[in-house]
Design a protein around this motif. Structure first.
Motif, short mmCIF file in Angstrom:
data_model
loop_
_atom_site.label_atom_id
_atom_site.label_comp_id
_atom_site.label_asym_id
_atom_site.label_seq_id
_atom_site.Cartn_x
_atom_site.Cartn_y
_atom_site.Cartn_z
N LEU A 103 0.95 -1.18 -0.23
CA LEU A 103 -0.13 -0.29 -0.02
C LEU A 103 0.91 1.34 0.16
O LEU A 103 1.09 1.99 -0.55
CB LEU A 103 -1.01 -0.17 1.43
N LEU A 104 1.49 1.05 0.59
CA LEU A 104 2.69 2.51 1.04
C LEU A 104 3.52 2.72 -0.38
O LEU A 104 3.79 4.04 -0.60
CB LEU A 104 4.03 2.53 1.66
N ASN A 105 4.01 1.81 -0.88
CA ASN A 105 4.58 1.70 -2.43
C ASN A 105 3.60 2.64 -3.14
O ASN A 105 4.55 3.08 -4.70
CB ASN A 105 5.54 0.56 -2.52
N GLN A 106 2.36 1.54 -3.77
CA GLN A 106 1.13 1.77 -4.17
C GLN A 106 1.38 3.84 -4.32
O GLN A 106 0.70 3.71 -5.25
CB GLN A 106 0.81 0.88 -4.78
N VAL A 107 1.04 3.67 -2.78
CA VAL A 107 0.17 5.15 -2.69
C VAL A 107 1.20 6.52 -3.18
O VAL A 107 0.88 7.76 -3.77
CB VAL A 107 -0.63 5.10 -1.67
N LEU A 108 2.11 6.06 -2.49
CA LEU A 108 3.10 7.58 -2.02
C LEU A 108 4.22 7.35 -3.01
O LEU A 108 5.03 6.10 -3.20
CB LEU A 108 3.98 7.70 -1.06
N LYS A 133 7.14 9.70 1.06
CA LYS A 133 7.22 9.88 2.49
C LYS A 133 7.35 10.34 3.33
O LYS A 133 7.27 9.96 3.67
CB LYS A 133 7.53 7.52 2.36
N ASP A 134 8.67 10.99 3.14
CA ASP A 134 9.24 11.74 4.61
C ASP A 134 8.45 12.89 5.05
O ASP A 134 8.17 12.60 5.65
CB ASP A 134 10.37 12.33 3.58
N GLY A 139 1.46 16.78 -2.50
CA GLY A 139 1.33 16.07 -2.92
C GLY A 139 -0.27 15.83 -2.53
O GLY A 139 -0.77 16.25 -2.02
N GLU A 140 -1.15 14.61 -3.46
CA GLU A 140 -2.21 14.17 -3.87
C GLU A 140 -3.29 13.50 -2.79
O GLU A 140 -3.95 13.72 -1.68
CB GLU A 140 -2.56 13.88 -4.62
N LYS A 141 -2.19 12.76 -1.87
CA LYS A 141 -2.28 11.67 -0.81
C LYS A 141 -1.17 11.06 0.01
O LYS A 141 -0.51 11.56 0.18
CB LYS A 141 -2.00 10.71 -1.27
#
Length: 338
Positions: free
Chosen positions: A35-40, A45-46, A73-75
């Motif tokens: 999830l983390l890699n697909q969204v951001l 991430k920072d 960012g958007e998300k």
């Protein structure tokens, strides 16, 4: 089904709320990372990823963050760990959580936030209103042990990501050797992929050559040699374990545990239980039940009863007697040859 949800995430079909629960830590960790890699993106991430420990932070503080617009960012992604309020566990929480606030958020989540609630518990308290609301509003991922079919599909997918393909017999051998620990399987697949970087294909010979055996698997193989009436081969495995500094008392405990499983599987099969039912009843992986069922067919009831008595006697002598512990198991292996 966790594999189906992974497919949706990879296709960027992202929901605003996820509930990850169960005791298979690997599946929970993989889902969070996916999830983390697909969204951001890495640089986002920072700024737009936060994790909260609900043993230390009230839920309303985390939700206030969730409702705050992302930065550059958007998300944004927020992980919530240790939501003990979802269980029936009686604990003295240091934090007084405003669960009404969470219930309100579940009905109207922020569209720019992916909220991931990680509950590594075997069971949630389905009687609680907050649990019911969460199950209704979130995409639920139950992190339980995969059955043999799903486990093989997961290994194939992991191999595909690494650019390799397993021959069917190589895949069977991998699971037989490593067992069902997904952290260990993942590590072995990654190692095999490096070895086969040019050929892109893994056969059984490569698996046999490179894959590390767990102690439990060595014990299983040892028992297989006993079943096949090959006591000398069983002793060679035992001597190898001693050279690896494995404790005799631990080896004996694993031997006893495997023979106990064989005995239980044989008895439950006689009563008409299927392998999936037996796995649920004994709280063990269906693949272990399948292997034990194959071994159970090679022993009579009388032989298994005698074996259990011999193992119990050896355990008693090992804990109370003055006899050499490694010699005790050596004598036991001679006695249980058929």
């Amino acid at each position: 089904m966790v594999l189906d949800i992974w497919k949706q995430i990879k296709q960027r079909e992202i929901a605003p709320i996820y509930l990850l629960y169960g005791t298979e830590a690997f599946l929970i960790n993989e889902t969070k990372q996916l999830l983390l890699n697909q969204v951001l993106d890495e640089e986002e991430k920072d700024f737009n990823f936060t994790a909260y420990d609900l043993d230390e932070t009230p839920i309303e503080a985390a939700l206030e963050d969730a409702e705050t617009f992302p930065f550059l960012g958007e998300k944004k992604v927020i992980f919530l760990h240790n939501p003990k309020f979802l269980t029936a566990e009686k604990t003295k929480d240091k934090i007084d959580h405003n669960l009404a606030r969470l219930e309100a958020y579940l009905k109207d989540p922020a569209p720019y936030t992916v909220l991931v609630i990680s509950a590594p518990y075997e069971k949630l308290d389905e009687r609680k209103k907050v649990t019911k609301e969460l199950k209704r509003s979130a995409v639920s991922v139950e992190a339980k042990k995969l059955n043999e079919h799903d486990l093989k599909n997961w290994v194939k997918e992991r191999a595909k990501i690494n650019g390799i393909v397993f021959d069917p017999d190589a895949l069977d051998l991998l699971i037989t050797l490593v067992g069902t620990n997904m952290f260990m399987i993942s590590s072995e697949v990654d190692k095999l992929a490096l070895y086969a970087a040019e050929e892109k294909r893994i056969n059984a010979a490569i698996v046999e050559k490179l894959v590390s055996r767990s102690l439990e698997q060595n014990i299983f193989t040892l028992i297989e040699k006993v079943v096949q009436r090959k006591p000398e081969a069983a002793l060679r495995i035992y001597y190898d374990l001693l050279k690896q500094n494995e404790e005799p008392i631990k080896i004996l405990a694993l031997l006893a545990g495997q023979f106990r499983l064989i005995y239980q599987v044989k008895e439950l099969s006689r009563r008409g239980y299927g392998q999936q039912q037996i796995a649920g009843f004994l709280k063990t992986h269906p693949f272990r039940v399948k292997l034990a069922a194959g071994q159970a067919n090679q022993f009579t009831d009388e032989e298994l009863t005698n074996l259990m008595a011999m193992l119990a006697n050896a355990d008693h002598q090992m804990k109370t007697g003055g006899m050499n512990k490694s010699l005790l198991i050596e004598m036991l292996l001679f006695k249980i040859k058929r």
